[in-house]
Design a protein around this motif. Structure first.
Motif, short mmCIF file in Angstrom:
data_model
loop_
_atom_site.label_atom_id
_atom_site.label_comp_id
_atom_site.label_asym_id
_atom_site.label_seq_id
_atom_site.Cartn_x
_atom_site.Cartn_y
_atom_site.Cartn_z
N VAL A 131 0.84 -1.20 0.00
CA VAL A 131 0.00 0.00 0.00
C VAL A 131 0.87 1.25 0.00
O VAL A 131 0.65 2.18 -0.80
N LEU A 132 1.85 1.30 0.88
CA LEU A 132 2.70 2.48 0.98
C LEU A 132 3.51 2.70 -0.29
O LEU A 132 3.69 3.84 -0.73
N LEU A 133 4.01 1.62 -0.87
CA LEU A 133 4.79 1.75 -2.09
C LEU A 133 3.91 2.16 -3.28
O LEU A 133 4.32 2.97 -4.11
N ARG A 161 8.66 -6.16 -12.93
CA ARG A 161 7.52 -5.97 -13.83
C ARG A 161 6.24 -6.50 -13.20
O ARG A 161 5.18 -5.86 -13.29
N ARG A 162 6.34 -7.64 -12.56
CA ARG A 162 5.16 -8.20 -11.89
C ARG A 162 4.74 -7.33 -10.71
O ARG A 162 3.55 -7.11 -10.47
N LEU A 163 5.73 -6.80 -10.00
CA LEU A 163 5.42 -5.94 -8.86
C LEU A 163 4.76 -4.65 -9.30
O LEU A 163 3.86 -4.14 -8.64
N ARG A 164 5.17 -4.10 -10.43
CA ARG A 164 4.54 -2.89 -10.95
C ARG A 164 3.05 -3.14 -11.21
O ARG A 164 2.21 -2.29 -10.92
N ASP A 169 -2.63 -2.49 -9.35
CA ASP A 169 -3.86 -3.11 -8.88
C ASP A 169 -4.24 -2.58 -7.50
O ASP A 169 -5.42 -2.38 -7.20
N VAL A 170 -3.24 -2.35 -6.66
CA VAL A 170 -3.49 -1.78 -5.32
C VAL A 170 -4.12 -0.40 -5.45
O VAL A 170 -5.08 -0.07 -4.76
N ARG A 171 -3.58 0.41 -6.33
CA ARG A 171 -4.15 1.76 -6.53
C ARG A 171 -5.57 1.68 -7.09
O ARG A 171 -6.43 2.50 -6.74
N ALA A 176 -4.47 -3.97 -0.57
CA ALA A 176 -3.41 -4.88 -1.02
C ALA A 176 -3.50 -6.20 -0.27
O ALA A 176 -3.91 -6.24 0.90
N VAL A 177 -3.09 -7.26 -0.93
CA VAL A 177 -3.02 -8.58 -0.31
C VAL A 177 -1.60 -9.12 -0.47
O VAL A 177 -1.06 -9.13 -1.58
N SER A 178 -1.00 -9.51 0.64
CA SER A 178 0.31 -10.17 0.62
C SER A 178 0.06 -11.65 0.92
O SER A 178 -0.23 -12.01 2.06
N ASP A 179 0.16 -12.47 -0.11
CA ASP A 179 -0.16 -13.88 0.00
C ASP A 179 1.09 -14.70 0.27
O ASP A 179 1.83 -15.04 -0.65
N ARG A 180 1.37 -14.93 1.56
CA ARG A 180 2.51 -15.76 2.01
C ARG A 180 3.84 -15.29 1.42
O ARG A 180 4.70 -16.09 1.13
N GLN A 181 3.98 -13.98 1.30
CA GLN A 181 5.22 -13.44 0.73
C GLN A 181 6.32 -13.24 1.76
O GLN A 181 7.49 -13.09 1.40
N VAL A 182 5.95 -13.21 3.05
CA VAL A 182 6.96 -13.05 4.11
C VAL A 182 7.20 -14.36 4.84
O VAL A 182 8.34 -14.76 5.08
N THR A 183 6.14 -15.06 5.21
CA THR A 183 6.22 -16.41 5.77
C THR A 183 5.16 -17.26 5.09
O THR A 183 4.15 -16.74 4.61
N MET A 184 5.35 -18.57 5.08
CA MET A 184 4.45 -19.45 4.34
C MET A 184 3.17 -19.77 5.09
O MET A 184 2.33 -20.52 4.56
#
Length: 238
Positions: A131-133, A161-164, A169-171, A176-184
């Motif tokens: 969200v912040l980014l 490119r995928r992150l862009r 999509d967040v905007r 925003a959804v972080s799907d197991r990107q930090v821990t599984m």
């Protein structure tokens, strides 16, 4: 300042020689400055002879205006969200190219997270960070995307490119959804906190889950709480 900067979350206790080396100064200079900081309350000396950050630094940090007013306004909304879910409820702000967590509520049963109040974290893998980014100035986005992105799990997005596309999509969706990107075992959903239309913070819930579908039930609550905080901040600032 260099002496205080020698301390990190991974190095919370340091010997005098370690402080001198980390600060890049002679041992005699470090000894003098450390003694002054101990007298002032900025450092504390433990029984083992090592030094730690003193309580006075925490007292000053609590007065930081960006975190102070925001935290006071956000806490009632965060507490309501926590009472409904008993999951991790987090509030973060952007500082440069990183995020800083200014508040967190969680129960013992909530999924473990790598974040701590006052701690810094990279923006791309987290819900609040996305969200912040997404709402950060273009030059900040370009700097973050220009460096290799750390992979925390097999699902961490490291392709710029995928992150862009995710940020766009967040905007578009407003969350925003972080799907197991930090821990599984953790999925988070986050929404922006705004003042007069400008995103100044991000609010999230982190739940135990194995897919993005696990946050669907809490998404409306997160968005409503973030909107409530935003409206209260707008009223407070006239």
């Amino acid at each position: 300042m260099a002496v205080l900067d020698a301390f990190t979350r991974s190095r919370p206790a340091l010997a005098l020689s370690e402080i001198a080396r980390a600060a890049g100064m002679p041992l005699s200079t470090a000894h003098r400055l450390v003694a002054e900081l101990v007298s002032w309350g900025g450092l504390e000396r433990s029984d083992d002879g090592r030094y730690r950050i003193g309580l006075h630094v925490w007292e000053l940090g609590a007065l930081a205006p960006r975190a102070l007013g925001l935290r006071e306004v956000a806490l009632p909304f965060m507490e309501d969200l926590y009472e409904v879910t008993h999951e991790n409820v987090q509030l973060a702000v952007r500082d440069g190219d990183e995020l800083v967590f200014v508040e967190r509520l969680a129960s013992r049963e909530a999924v473990d997270v790598l974040t701590q109040v006052g701690g810094r974290f990279a923006m791309p893998p987290t819900g609040v960070g996305l969200v912040l980014l997404a709402h950060a100035p273009v030059d900040v986005q370009e700097r973050v995307l220009a460096v290799p992105l750390q992979r925390y799990t097999p699902l961490t997005i490291t392709d710029p490119r995928r992150l862009r596309a995710v940020l766009a999509d967040v905007r578009r969706t407003g969350f925003a959804v972080s799907d197991r990107q930090v821990t599984m075992d953790a999925v988070s959903v986050a929404a922006p906190v705004t003042v007069r239309g400008e995103a100044v913070a991000a609010l999230s819930i982190v739940v135990r889950g194995t897919s993005a579908a696990d946050v669907r039930a809490v998404t409306p609550g997160v968005r409503a709480a973030a909107l409530g905080i935003s409206r209260t901040l707008d009223r407070a600032r006239g």
